[in-house]
Design a protein around this motif. Sequence first.
Motif, mmCIF file in Angstrom:
data_model
loop_
_atom_site.group_PDB
_atom_site.id
_atom_site.type_symbol
_atom_site.label_atom_id
_atom_site.label_comp_id
_atom_site.label_asym_id
_atom_site.label_seq_id
_atom_site.Cartn_x
_atom_site.Cartn_y
_atom_site.Cartn_z
ATOM 1 N N LYS A 89 -9.360 -0.273 -1.616
ATOM 2 C CA LYS A 89 -10.795 0.039 -1.733
ATOM 3 C C LYS A 89 -11.222 1.034 -0.649
ATOM 4 O O LYS A 89 -11.946 1.984 -0.923
ATOM 5 C CB LYS A 89 -11.629 -1.234 -1.622
ATOM 6 C CG LYS A 89 -11.619 -2.076 -2.862
ATOM 7 C CD LYS A 89 -12.493 -3.309 -2.655
ATOM 8 C CE LYS A 89 -12.532 -4.186 -3.880
ATOM 9 N NZ LYS A 89 -13.372 -5.380 -3.679
ATOM 10 N N SER A 90 -10.755 0.803 0.549
ATOM 11 C CA SER A 90 -11.096 1.691 1.665
ATOM 12 C C SER A 90 -10.644 3.113 1.388
ATOM 13 O O SER A 90 -11.385 4.074 1.631
ATOM 14 C CB SER A 90 -10.443 1.167 2.953
ATOM 15 O OG SER A 90 -10.595 2.084 4.000
ATOM 16 N N HIS A 91 -9.469 3.238 0.863
ATOM 17 C CA HIS A 91 -8.941 4.575 0.574
ATOM 18 C C HIS A 91 -9.741 5.237 -0.572
ATOM 19 O O HIS A 91 -10.032 6.425 -0.514
ATOM 20 C CB HIS A 91 -7.462 4.521 0.203
ATOM 21 C CG HIS A 91 -6.902 5.871 -0.077
ATOM 22 N ND1 HIS A 91 -6.458 6.704 0.921
ATOM 23 C CD2 HIS A 91 -6.740 6.546 -1.244
ATOM 24 C CE1 HIS A 91 -6.053 7.841 0.376
ATOM 25 N NE2 HIS A 91 -6.204 7.759 -0.930
ATOM 26 N N TYR A 130 -2.772 7.284 -4.948
ATOM 27 C CA TYR A 130 -3.751 6.392 -5.564
ATOM 28 C C TYR A 130 -4.096 6.791 -6.997
ATOM 29 O O TYR A 130 -5.182 6.525 -7.488
ATOM 30 C CB TYR A 130 -5.007 6.279 -4.691
ATOM 31 C CG TYR A 130 -4.707 5.501 -3.433
ATOM 32 C CD1 TYR A 130 -4.966 4.149 -3.366
ATOM 33 C CD2 TYR A 130 -4.109 6.103 -2.337
ATOM 34 C CE1 TYR A 130 -4.658 3.414 -2.228
ATOM 35 C CE2 TYR A 130 -3.790 5.386 -1.193
ATOM 36 C CZ TYR A 130 -4.066 4.047 -1.151
ATOM 37 O OH TYR A 130 -3.746 3.325 -0.034
ATOM 38 N N THR A 143 0.813 -1.215 0.000
ATOM 39 C CA THR A 143 0.000 0.000 0.000
ATOM 40 C C THR A 143 0.847 1.266 0.000
ATOM 41 O O THR A 143 0.384 2.299 -0.473
ATOM 42 C CB THR A 143 -0.928 0.068 1.221
ATOM 43 O OG1 THR A 143 -0.617 -0.948 2.133
ATOM 44 C CG2 THR A 143 -2.349 -0.044 0.846
ATOM 45 N N VAL A 150 -5.900 -5.189 -1.234
ATOM 46 C CA VAL A 150 -7.100 -4.823 -2.001
ATOM 47 C C VAL A 150 -8.093 -4.094 -1.096
ATOM 48 O O VAL A 150 -8.653 -3.057 -1.476
ATOM 49 C CB VAL A 150 -7.743 -6.070 -2.653
ATOM 50 C CG1 VAL A 150 -9.096 -5.735 -3.241
ATOM 51 C CG2 VAL A 150 -6.817 -6.649 -3.716
ATOM 52 N N LYS A 151 -8.307 -4.604 0.104
ATOM 53 C CA LYS A 151 -9.236 -3.948 1.045
ATOM 54 C C LYS A 151 -8.747 -2.553 1.411
ATOM 55 O O LYS A 151 -9.548 -1.612 1.487
ATOM 56 C CB LYS A 151 -9.393 -4.796 2.307
ATOM 57 C CG LYS A 151 -10.218 -6.044 2.092
ATOM 58 C CD LYS A 151 -10.288 -6.871 3.363
ATOM 59 C CE LYS A 151 -10.995 -8.193 3.085
ATOM 60 N NZ LYS A 151 -11.004 -9.075 4.248
ATOM 61 N N GLU A 152 -7.454 -2.403 1.623
ATOM 62 C CA GLU A 152 -6.912 -1.091 1.969
ATOM 63 C C GLU A 152 -7.070 -0.107 0.814
ATOM 64 O O GLU A 152 -7.406 1.059 1.020
ATOM 65 C CB GLU A 152 -5.440 -1.209 2.366
ATOM 66 C CG GLU A 152 -5.234 -1.883 3.696
ATOM 67 C CD GLU A 152 -3.763 -2.086 4.050
ATOM 68 O OE1 GLU A 152 -2.871 -1.729 3.248
ATOM 69 O OE2 GLU A 152 -3.509 -2.619 5.138
ATOM 70 N N SER A 162 -2.567 -9.043 -2.354
ATOM 71 C CA SER A 162 -3.200 -9.795 -1.273
ATOM 72 C C SER A 162 -4.562 -9.183 -0.971
ATOM 73 O O SER A 162 -4.834 -8.024 -1.296
ATOM 74 C CB SER A 162 -2.331 -9.760 -0.013
ATOM 75 O OG SER A 162 -2.350 -8.456 0.552
ATOM 76 N N ASP A 163 -5.423 -9.958 -0.355
ATOM 77 C CA ASP A 163 -6.751 -9.470 0.021
ATOM 78 C C ASP A 163 -6.649 -8.236 0.912
ATOM 79 O O ASP A 163 -7.445 -7.303 0.786
ATOM 80 C CB ASP A 163 -7.543 -10.559 0.750
ATOM 81 C CG ASP A 163 -7.929 -11.706 -0.175
ATOM 82 O OD1 ASP A 163 -7.928 -11.508 -1.409
ATOM 83 O OD2 ASP A 163 -8.249 -12.795 0.336
ATOM 84 N N ILE A 164 -5.668 -8.231 1.788
ATOM 85 C CA ILE A 164 -5.489 -7.093 2.700
ATOM 86 C C ILE A 164 -5.191 -5.816 1.917
ATOM 87 O O ILE A 164 -5.781 -4.769 2.172
ATOM 88 C CB ILE A 164 -4.367 -7.375 3.721
ATOM 89 C CG1 ILE A 164 -4.789 -8.499 4.647
ATOM 90 C CG2 ILE A 164 -3.994 -6.118 4.491
ATOM 91 C CD1 ILE A 164 -3.681 -9.042 5.524
#
Length: 80
Positions: A75-77, A44, A36, A71-73, A67-69
């Motif tokens: 998306k969150s951003h 971004y 990230t 991707v989640k970070e 990693s899924d983590i």
Amino acid sequence: MIPEKNEEDKELQERKYKELRKKIIDGKITKITLDTTIFDSCDYSFESSILKLLKQFRNSPIQFVLSDIIVKEIKSHLIK
């Protein structure tokens, strides 16, 4: 004469770049990923020059994985 720190850093970066390139060419590296911090440093912007460099692997056997983590970070951003 003692080389300046910047010269040493550049030499080290060049050597690491050559080592990585050789490993990719030799098939020792088959996947790449980004943390990230890379996305953060680009604010971004997926058109950032560093992210555009990934295009060189488009038609190669090198796989880009997140990693899924991560991707989640991301998306969150982007939702913020």
